[in-house]
Design a protein around this motif. Structure first.
Motif, PDB file in Angstrom:
ATOM      1  N   ARG A  46       0.302  26.277  35.478  1.00 60.94           N
ATOM      2  CA  ARG A  46       1.722  26.418  35.246  1.00 60.94           C
ATOM      3  C   ARG A  46       2.452  26.222  36.569  1.00 60.94           C
ATOM      4  N   PRO A  47       3.713  25.790  36.533  1.00 56.86           N
ATOM      5  CA  PRO A  47       4.461  25.618  37.781  1.00 56.86           C
ATOM      6  C   PRO A  47       4.471  26.884  38.634  1.00 56.86           C
ATOM      7  N   MET A  48       4.553  28.056  38.002  1.00 59.09           N
ATOM      8  CA  MET A  48       4.555  29.294  38.769  1.00 59.09           C
ATOM      9  C   MET A  48       3.242  29.480  39.530  1.00 59.09           C
ATOM     10  N   LEU A  86      -5.271  34.211  45.181  1.00 65.49           N
ATOM     11  CA  LEU A  86      -3.970  34.763  44.782  1.00 65.49           C
ATOM     12  C   LEU A  86      -3.408  34.053  43.545  1.00 65.49           C
ATOM     13  N   SER A  87      -3.601  32.754  43.443  1.00 66.10           N
ATOM     14  CA  SER A  87      -3.119  32.013  42.279  1.00 66.10           C
ATOM     15  C   SER A  87      -3.844  32.441  41.012  1.00 66.10           C
ATOM     16  N   ILE A  88      -5.145  32.637  41.110  1.00 68.19           N
ATOM     17  CA  ILE A  88      -5.909  33.120  39.954  1.00 68.19           C
ATOM     18  C   ILE A  88      -5.429  34.513  39.569  1.00 68.19           C
ATOM     19  N   LEU A  89      -5.192  35.358  40.548  1.00 67.38           N
ATOM     20  CA  LEU A  89      -4.701  36.707  40.284  1.00 67.38           C
ATOM     21  C   LEU A  89      -3.336  36.668  39.596  1.00 67.38           C
ATOM     22  N   ILE A  90      -2.441  35.814  40.052  1.00 65.07           N
ATOM     23  CA  ILE A  90      -1.117  35.691  39.438  1.00 65.07           C
ATOM     24  C   ILE A  90      -1.230  35.174  38.005  1.00 65.07           C
ATOM     25  N   PHE A  91      -2.131  34.218  37.784  1.00 69.57           N
ATOM     26  CA  PHE A  91      -2.316  33.695  36.435  1.00 69.57           C
ATOM     27  C   PHE A  91      -2.846  34.773  35.492  1.00 69.57           C
ATOM     28  N   VAL A  92      -3.887  35.478  35.931  1.00 76.27           N
ATOM     29  CA  VAL A  92      -4.541  36.472  35.079  1.00 76.27           C
ATOM     30  C   VAL A  92      -3.670  37.712  34.885  1.00 76.27           C
ATOM     31  N   TYR A  94      -0.235  38.041  35.498  1.00 72.42           N
ATOM     32  CA  TYR A  94       1.175  37.892  35.125  1.00 72.42           C
ATOM     33  C   TYR A  94       1.420  36.788  34.092  1.00 72.42           C
ATOM     34  N   VAL A  95       0.996  35.576  34.367  1.00 75.27           N
ATOM     35  CA  VAL A  95       1.350  34.433  33.523  1.00 75.27           C
ATOM     36  C   VAL A  95       0.745  34.557  32.130  1.00 75.27           C
ATOM     37  N   ARG A  96      -0.551  34.782  32.027  1.00 76.06           N
ATOM     38  CA  ARG A  96      -1.193  34.866  30.712  1.00 76.06           C
ATOM     39  C   ARG A  96      -0.653  36.029  29.884  1.00 76.06           C
ATOM     40  N   PRO A  97      -0.527  37.243  30.428  1.00 69.46           N
ATOM     41  CA  PRO A  97       0.053  38.319  29.605  1.00 69.46           C
ATOM     42  C   PRO A  97       1.487  38.036  29.167  1.00 69.46           C
ATOM     43  N   MET A  98       2.285  37.396  30.019  1.00 71.85           N
ATOM     44  CA  MET A  98       3.667  37.098  29.646  1.00 71.85           C
ATOM     45  C   MET A  98       3.732  36.043  28.541  1.00 71.85           C
ATOM     46  N   GLU A  99       2.798  35.096  28.523  1.00 76.23           N
ATOM     47  CA  GLU A  99       2.776  34.099  27.451  1.00 76.23           C
ATOM     48  C   GLU A  99       2.480  34.760  26.114  1.00 76.23           C
ATOM     49  N   ASN A 100       1.603  35.757  26.131  1.00 72.87           N
ATOM     50  CA  ASN A 100       1.221  36.433  24.896  1.00 72.87           C
ATOM     51  C   ASN A 100       2.253  37.445  24.426  1.00 72.87           C
ATOM     52  N   SER A 101       3.225  37.777  25.261  1.00 69.79           N
ATOM     53  CA  SER A 101       4.177  38.817  24.895  1.00 69.79           C
ATOM     54  C   SER A 101       5.453  38.279  24.276  1.00 69.79           C
ATOM     55  N   GLU A 102       5.543  36.999  24.084  1.00 73.67           N
ATOM     56  CA  GLU A 102       6.765  36.420  23.528  1.00 73.67           C
ATOM     57  C   GLU A 102       6.786  36.562  22.011  1.00 73.67           C
ATOM     58  N   ASN A 103       7.233  37.714  21.549  1.00 71.90           N
ATOM     59  CA  ASN A 103       7.352  37.984  20.124  1.00 71.90           C
ATOM     60  C   ASN A 103       8.787  38.314  19.794  1.00 71.90           C
ATOM     61  N   SER A 104       9.156  38.012  18.594  1.00 76.18           N
ATOM     62  CA  SER A 104      10.503  38.316  18.145  1.00 76.18           C
ATOM     63  C   SER A 104      10.446  39.432  17.109  1.00 76.18           C
ATOM     64  N   THR A 105      11.414  40.322  17.166  1.00 71.73           N
ATOM     65  CA  THR A 105      11.493  41.384  16.175  1.00 71.73           C
ATOM     66  C   THR A 105      12.529  41.063  15.099  1.00 71.73           C
ATOM     67  N   ALA A 106      13.075  39.876  15.172  1.00 73.78           N
ATOM     68  CA  ALA A 106      14.105  39.478  14.207  1.00 73.78           C
ATOM     69  C   ALA A 106      13.481  39.187  12.846  1.00 73.78           C
ATOM     70  N   PHE A 107      14.256  39.438  11.787  1.00 71.58           N
ATOM     71  CA  PHE A 107      13.810  39.114  10.445  1.00 71.58           C
ATOM     72  C   PHE A 107      15.043  38.744   9.626  1.00 71.58           C
ATOM     73  N   SER A 108      14.800  38.069   8.543  1.00 71.79           N
ATOM     74  CA  SER A 108      15.871  37.728   7.613  1.00 71.79           C
ATOM     75  C   SER A 108      15.784  38.687   6.441  1.00 71.79           C
ATOM     76  N   ILE A 109      16.921  39.095   5.935  1.00 71.29           N
ATOM     77  CA  ILE A 109      16.925  40.012   4.791  1.00 71.29           C
ATOM     78  C   ILE A 109      16.242  39.368   3.590  1.00 71.29           C
ATOM     79  N   ARG A 110      16.254  38.044   3.517  1.00 74.59           N
ATOM     80  CA  ARG A 110      15.598  37.323   2.418  1.00 74.59           C
ATOM     81  C   ARG A 110      14.078  37.504   2.453  1.00 74.59           C
ATOM     82  N   GLU A 111      13.520  37.804   3.621  1.00 76.79           N
ATOM     83  CA  GLU A 111      12.072  37.992   3.773  1.00 76.79           C
ATOM     84  C   GLU A 111      11.597  39.347   3.250  1.00 76.79           C
TER      85      GLU A 111
END
Length: 180
Positions: A46-48, A86-92, A94-111
């Motif tokens: 990743r660029p980071m 240090l790059s491996i440490l940052i990936f393991v 910070y980057v990987r956990p942040m990729e897995n944490s992108e969840n939305s709590t939004a829902f539609s009333i139709r669901e």
């Protein structure tokens, strides 16, 4: 060699500063033009991670050149090893956990149709009450009316039969299971 280390350190620090201050603005302006920098594969570069490698290489190289008596070749080798670590440490860490944490709590009333819930505020035959439903990892309370025209007491388990006009039409769970 010192100029290379300073350039890497300054370039990485400048990149970090610019992305923190103007990251969202730049991201919206170029809209994915730099997505090619993310390389998928065994190690997702990743660029980071890449910029952290460059910055830590420059910083480690400067420190080693100024505070040790090592030769230039050893300074470069150790700085490369430190940058990779240090790059491996940052990936393991910070980057990987942040990729897995992108969840939305939004829902539609139709669901909500078909979900099972509990009556919070009693629902009269021709009026409105309130039900509590589990949605994803959370809970939501919604306005509800009786689908069958029956009175539903607080604490009863119900199923959402239909959603109309932002109102959940619910039926007693036992009635819904028996086909009544």
């Amino acid at each position: 060699m010192e100029q290379l280390f300073w350039a890497c350190l300054a370039g990485g620090a400048l990149f970090a500063l610019v992305t923190v201050i103007f990251g969202d603005l730049i991201s919206n302006a170029i809209d994915g033009v730099l997505d090619f920098l993310s390389i998928d594969g065994l190690w997702k570069i990743r660029p980071m991670v890449l910029v952290s490698w460059i910055t830590s290489f420059g910083g480690a190289g400067l420190l080693l050149a100024h505070y040790t008596a090592l030769g230039s070749l050893w300074v470069v080798v150790i700085a490369l090893a430190a940058a990779i670590g240090l790059s491996i440490l940052i990936f393991v860490a910070y980057v990987r956990p942040m990729e897995n944490s992108e969840n939305s709590t939004a829902f539609s009333i139709r669901e909500l149709s078909g979900l099972i819930g509990e009556v919070l505020v009693p629902i009269p035959p021709r009026g409105y009450g309130e039900v509590l439903l589990k949605v994803g990892a959370g809970r939501t309370n919604q306005i509800a009316a009786s689908f069958d025209g029956n009175t539903l007491a607080a604490g009863e388990r119900v199923v959402v039969v239909e959603v109309r006009d932002d109102t959940l039409f619910v039926s007693r769970l036992d009635d819904a299971l028996n086909g009544e």
